[in-house]
Scaffold this active site. Sequence first.
Site, PDB file in Angstrom:
ATOM      1  N   ASP A 174      33.337  11.727  25.261  1.00 54.64           N
ATOM      2  CA  ASP A 174      34.283  12.185  24.236  1.00 54.64           C
ATOM      3  C   ASP A 174      33.935  11.500  22.924  1.00 54.64           C
ATOM      4  O   ASP A 174      34.759  10.828  22.312  1.00 54.64           O
ATOM      5  CB  ASP A 174      35.710  11.857  24.670  1.00 54.64           C
ATOM      6  CG  ASP A 174      36.759  12.564  23.816  1.00 54.64           C
ATOM      7  OD1 ASP A 174      36.446  13.623  23.239  1.00 54.64           O
ATOM      8  OD2 ASP A 174      37.889  12.055  23.719  1.00 54.64           O
ATOM      9  N   ASP A 208      37.190   3.560  24.232  1.00 51.82           N
ATOM     10  CA  ASP A 208      37.802   4.608  25.041  1.00 51.82           C
ATOM     11  C   ASP A 208      36.776   5.409  25.839  1.00 51.82           C
ATOM     12  O   ASP A 208      36.400   6.521  25.470  1.00 51.82           O
ATOM     13  CB  ASP A 208      38.635   5.559  24.174  1.00 51.82           C
ATOM     14  CG  ASP A 208      39.526   6.455  25.027  1.00 51.82           C
ATOM     15  OD1 ASP A 208      39.583   6.249  26.262  1.00 51.82           O
ATOM     16  OD2 ASP A 208      40.157   7.360  24.463  1.00 51.82           O
TER      17      ASP A 208
END
Length: 326
Positions: free
Chosen positions: A202, A219
């Site tokens: 991502d 993340d």
Amino acid sequence: MGGNTPFADLDPDRILHAVESLGLRCDGRVLALNSYENRVYRIGMEDGPARVAKFYRPGRWTDEAIGEEHAFSAELRAADLSVVPPLVLDGQTLHHFEGHRFALFEMRGGHAPELGRRDVLTHLGRVLGRMHAVGAARGFRHRDVIGIESHGEDPVHYLLEEGWLPPELEDNFERLAEALFDAMDDCYERAGETVMLRLHGDCHPGNILWRDDQAHFVDLDDCLAGPAVQDLWMLAGRREDSRDPWRWLLEGYETFRAFDRRQLHLVEPLRTLRLLHHNAWIARRWHDPAFPVAFPWFEAPRHWESVITQMQEQLAALQEPPPDPD
């Protein structure tokens, strides 16, 4: 469109008790940070700097899949890449408290990188080349693999079966989706056999903190297996102004790892899959009270008309030649 409400019992007291169950002493300050999939908080500590606590969405990942995320981030950190791995406390990175699973991280600051600059994109390319060299060393066993079925066909079926499309748009949506799948199949054929490796997954600018002329990746919750280009295309911009960005990214990337130019045929398929997957993701999470607040336009017919317009644009883009950085 229903389901149990996640995180309903995750109040500040439970958050603090969870952190303190690891032998830490909090100072009582809890600040919610921007996150929809999980719940993430800045926790003030009595001794030392603040920590970040991430509480994982119930039922999304198995413990084994979360363990692979943590292990991958630790591998990257051990290779001197600037990622933020979970802290090891009591010999563990994943912790359990009263039905919740959570991990603690160091607090890092920074801002999104300026993607219009050659030096920034070349640097990002170098970092991703090193990251992918680590990612190619072994595989995932419990994480997702990005592909047309998992990130395209399944989301489309879900949206149709659960009645998210206005009735007057369903047929058009379904026909466009089938045309997109056929066009994406053609793009994958042109790309040829593609090496799958462990990826950030991502890699958009919001997951990169720029500080002191360095990129710090955060993340890895969506880390998965896929082609290397998945971690590059979101940094290169749209087709009409992407030639220089692609050249700069690959200039840095190929300092550390070869890039198969045939993967550029996958840029528009991957953009299409993100569009479909993102809408199904919001729909699947609608029972979470945070989602109607964050995406109040999602149920409106105008939104789905916009989605169909974007699908039409992607169908045209899939027919065009891939980016040409050379």
